[in-house]
Design a protein around this motif. Structure first.
Motif: not given
Length: 794
Positions: A23-34, A125-139
């Motif tokens: 829900k938090e999209e904790k690991f979302e990639f920031n395209p404007k990153t430096k 998608i649900d299985s990967f989430a339960k494994l704690g996989i930190s994909f850049s975004s689940y969106k």
């Protein structure tokens, strides 16, 4: 979530954490990153069925890499790709809905494929989430690093755009050649999609007649049904038995066809009778021979695996039935000398398991032969982990002998974007997803003849254009996954910043397909290596060391593992069981259960430590200093190992530190000093114990974090924000690093402790009781006060 609320670690606790992360999209990639960008070109799993235990383990490793790189300050692209193209999807739809594309038609069959995909994608998608996989975004969006589907219009658009560009560069051409044919799936397949199996067969010695002399000669073959396509009889130039036959003519049995007899080194004197019947397309050597000798092949097998008019009385029979029929006729005519049961290395389709036939069909080819030397140069610039895995790719490049046939006669895949009119081809502009089989030719298309541009389509008024019905080989799609991930042809500035992809992680069994084709396609698009690093992993086997298969009944469902033990235990098992880059891992539920105990051990240690407040500063005692120094050495080794994708040795070291060094020895040694109920220690000494307990725990959860991120995050939250494990720790080591005095001291302390505990047990003395007559060794004198308090020495 408070540690005091957790009695034992459980899957239920993990579910709450992973749902929160999603829900938090904790690991979302920031395209404007430096920050520096670190990208992982994850292997999109086929979702024709739920993810298996191999996916669970290997994606856990990829998550180790991603989390470590975030800790090191990188902005990480770690997408979840789902492969929804090609034969596996079609085969699953055929099986589940009991249909074939030929029975229901293209439109309806595609609907069945899409229905299957809706049911299976969510579960993956649900299985990967339960494994704690930190994909850049689940969106499900176009954000960088989000979930992507290889059948999505934007993905297929990129595949088609690259095809259009390659065609214009004259790197793609159409030709009618003898190709590998899967008679079950009714499509051409590439050499890389074939495996060889030793299958039972029969070697048949058959009588031919020499036209000029009337004498009989005996020729052995495993493919008597192909006598009708025989183009030449050959013998070895050194075989004196048959040198008299040079220039003569053989008459084939049953069919009466005249064929020349010649010498050729392809014939082996010690194989069969020494005479060889060369058929149009019995196997690879036949095909190469016909090309070499400039013989016109006659293909006797149809697309559906039945014999055609060239086969005469065998017409309409399936290949195996035709083989039995021709043997029956040979026996009747007394032309079969003998039969011998043999085991024959047979080309088989990886996808369907059908024996490959060889059929002449027009297909599109991507040039690759002329780039073999360039590809060898390119892969020399890529780092392989382990280094020896590069040999698999080298060997495959050496074996490539034809250009890549990229067209397939199937349905659920990316359509080839062109239209035909007689010998002309209309090619649309790139940048849009086309479905030629049901769309009109675009008005801004360009027209080509024999691969050469000849004008705009508006110049060819009155021409009737028919949309191409063939689709791409699924590897033609999959081989641009890293380009799609980095926004090739979509965001030029970002692509320049992020290319090449940092890591390609994958299994050894698809080096010759996914890795090779990706490097080829990446080179043809950019003239550069498309990866910096390649990590090749081995397999997950059952606990007896056997490959898992449904037929053996030994498959392990990761969902069951997650329900029983949770993701943390599974991930820790995957890290500590062995080096997956160098060895297969045997999956044992008992060993996974054992790692759940390790997770709970960490939990209990944390509960012990948090009862003491961490001081801001502390002057460390000699004992505390050597344990701090020891974990700093482990930290340095972890940094080195993690950076080279090796989590095995460090995970073992951390587990050993947790159970033995920290729990069994350090905590027992300093308990009295930490509590200091009898005031035997100064406030400074007690503060040193509190500081070191927190330091060791914080460092331990930080180093464990990439492997078991859920429990370490919960512990860190309890310890406070300063203790969060998402930043890799800095560490200082003594100037004379070659002398590991701290390890020696700790080992001696542990040996001393063990001796005392054993002595008390032997003398039936409880651990808290006083024991007399024990002399502390001279080299342990700096730690005397803690040793006396720990063991109640007098």
């Amino acid at each position: 979530m408070k540690l005091s609320e957790i009695k034992n670690w459980s899957p239920e606790i993990e579910n709450k954490i992973t749902e929160k992360w999603k829900k938090e999209e904790k690991f979302e990639f920031n395209p404007k990153t430096k920050k520096k960008i670190y990208s992982i070109d994850t292997p999109p799993p086929y979702i024709n069925s739920p993810i298996h235990i191999g996916h669970a383990a290997t994606y856990s490793y990829m998550d180790f890499f991603a989390r470590y790189k975030r800790m090191k300050g990188f902005e990480v692209i770690f997408p979840l790709g789902l492969d929804r193209n090609g034969l596996p999807i079609e085969m699953a739809a055929e099986k589940q809905f009991k249909v074939t594309p030929w029975s229901v038609g293209r439109d309806k069959f595609i609907e069945y494929c899409e229905k299957l995909l809706k049911e299976t994608s969510a579960e993956s998608i649900d299985s990967f989430a339960k494994l704690g996989i930190s994909f850049s975004s689940y969106k499900k969006s176009d954000s960088i690093g989000a979930i992507y589907h290889t059948d999505a219009p934007e993905y297929r658009e990129l595949t088609q755009s690259t095809f259009i560009d390659l065609y214009k560069k004259e790197l793609i051409y159409e030709d009618s050649r003898i190709n590998n044919w899967d008679p079950k799936l009714r499509t051409t397949i590439a050499d890389s999609e074939i495996e060889y199996k030793d299958l039972p067969s029969t070697f048949n010695d058959i009588k031919f007649k020499v036209k000029e002399t009337g004498e009989e000669i005996v020729i052995g073959t495993t493919r008597p049904e192909l006598i009708c396509t025989c183009g030449m009889i050959i013998y070895n130039p050194d075989d004196k038995r048959y040198q008299k036959l040079e220039g003569k003519t053989a008459i084939t049995p049953l069919f009466g066809k005249e064929v020349p007899i010649q010498e050729h080194p392809l014939a082996k004197m010690d194989k069969g009778t020494g005479l060889v019947m060369m058929c149009s397309a019995g196997d690879i050597s036949d095909i190469q021979f016909f090309r070499e000798m400039n013989l016109k092949p006659k293909i006797a097998i149809e697309k559906d695996g039945t014999m055609n008019e060239y086969a005469g009385f065998l017409k309409g029979l399936k290949v195996r039935d035709a083989r039995e029929k021709v043997i029956e006729e040979l026996k009747k005519e007394k032309l079969l000398v003998k039969q011998q049961k043999i085991t024959h290395s047979t080309p088989v389709s990886e996808r369907s398991g059908a024996e490959i036939e060889f059929i002449q069909m027009p297909e599109f080819y991507l040039k690759q032969l002329e780039f073999k030397d360039d590809l060898r140069t390119i892969i020399g610039k890529v780092n392989f982990y382990p280094e020896e895995s590069k040999r698999i790719l080298d060997s495959w490049i050496d074996s490539v002998s034809i250009d890549w046939p990229i067209s397939r006669r199937r349905y659920y895949a990316t359509p080839i974007p062109l239209w035909h009119s007689d010998n002309l081809i209309a090619l649309p502009p790139p940048g849009k997803y086309y479905q030629p089989w049901k769309e009109e030719v675009p008005k801004d298309s360009e027209v080509f003849e024999n691969g050469k541009y000849i004008g705009k389509i508006k110049e060819f008024k009155g021409k009737k254009w028919k949309g191409e019905e063939r689709v791409f080989d699924t590897w033609f799609d999959s081989s641009i996954s890293e380009l799609f991930m980095l926004k090739y042809k979509q965001d030029e500035d970002f692509f320049k910043k992020a290319f090449p992809a940092t890591l390609r992680p994958q299994g050894k069994e698809i080096v010759r397909t996914w890795l090779y084709y990706s490097i080829l396609r990446g080179y043809l698009e950019t003239a550069k290596p498309c990866f910096k690093d390649v990590w090749i992993h081995q397999h997950i086997l059952d606990e007896k060391g056997r490959k898992m298969s449904k037929s053996l009944g030994n498959t392990i469902d990761p969902q069951n593992i997650l329900k029983q033990f949770g993701a943390e235990a599974f991930r820790l098992w995957a890290a500590t069981e062995g080096d997956l880059a160098r060895q297969d891992l045997s999956c044992s539920t008992e060993k996974i259960r054992g790692e759940l105990k390790t997770v709970n051990k960490l939990l209990n240690i944390a509960k012990f430590v948090i009862q003491f407040k961490k001081p801001g500063k502390a002057k460390l005692t000699a004992l505390d200093q050597i344990f701090v120094e020891h974990i700093n050495y482990i930290t340095r080794k972890a940094d080195e190992d993690y950076n080279s994708y090796n989590f095995y040795h460090t995970s073992l070291a951390l587990r050993n530190f947790l159970w033995e060094t920290f729990a069994s020895h350090y905590i027992e040694l300093i308990k009295n000093r930490a509590y200091n109920q009898e005031k035997k220690f100064t406030k400074e000494e007690s503060a040193s114990a509190h500081y070191t307990l927190h330091f060791l725990l914080e460092r331990l959860i930080t180093l464990f974090y990439p492997i078991i991120p859920q429990i370490t995050s919960v512990i860190a939250e309890e310890l406070g924000t300063d203790s969060h494990p998402e930043k890799f720790p800095e560490y200082t080591l003594p100037a004379k690093e070659s002398i590991r005095t701290e390890a020696t001291s700790i080992q001696k302390i542990m040996e001393f402790n063990s001796e005392i505990w054993k002595k008390k047990k032997d003398e039936n003395i409880s651990l808290r009781e006083t024991i007399k007559g024990i002399k502390i060794p001279k080299d342990l004198k700096p730690f005397e006060k803690d040793l006396i308090a720990c063991h109640n020495l007098q």
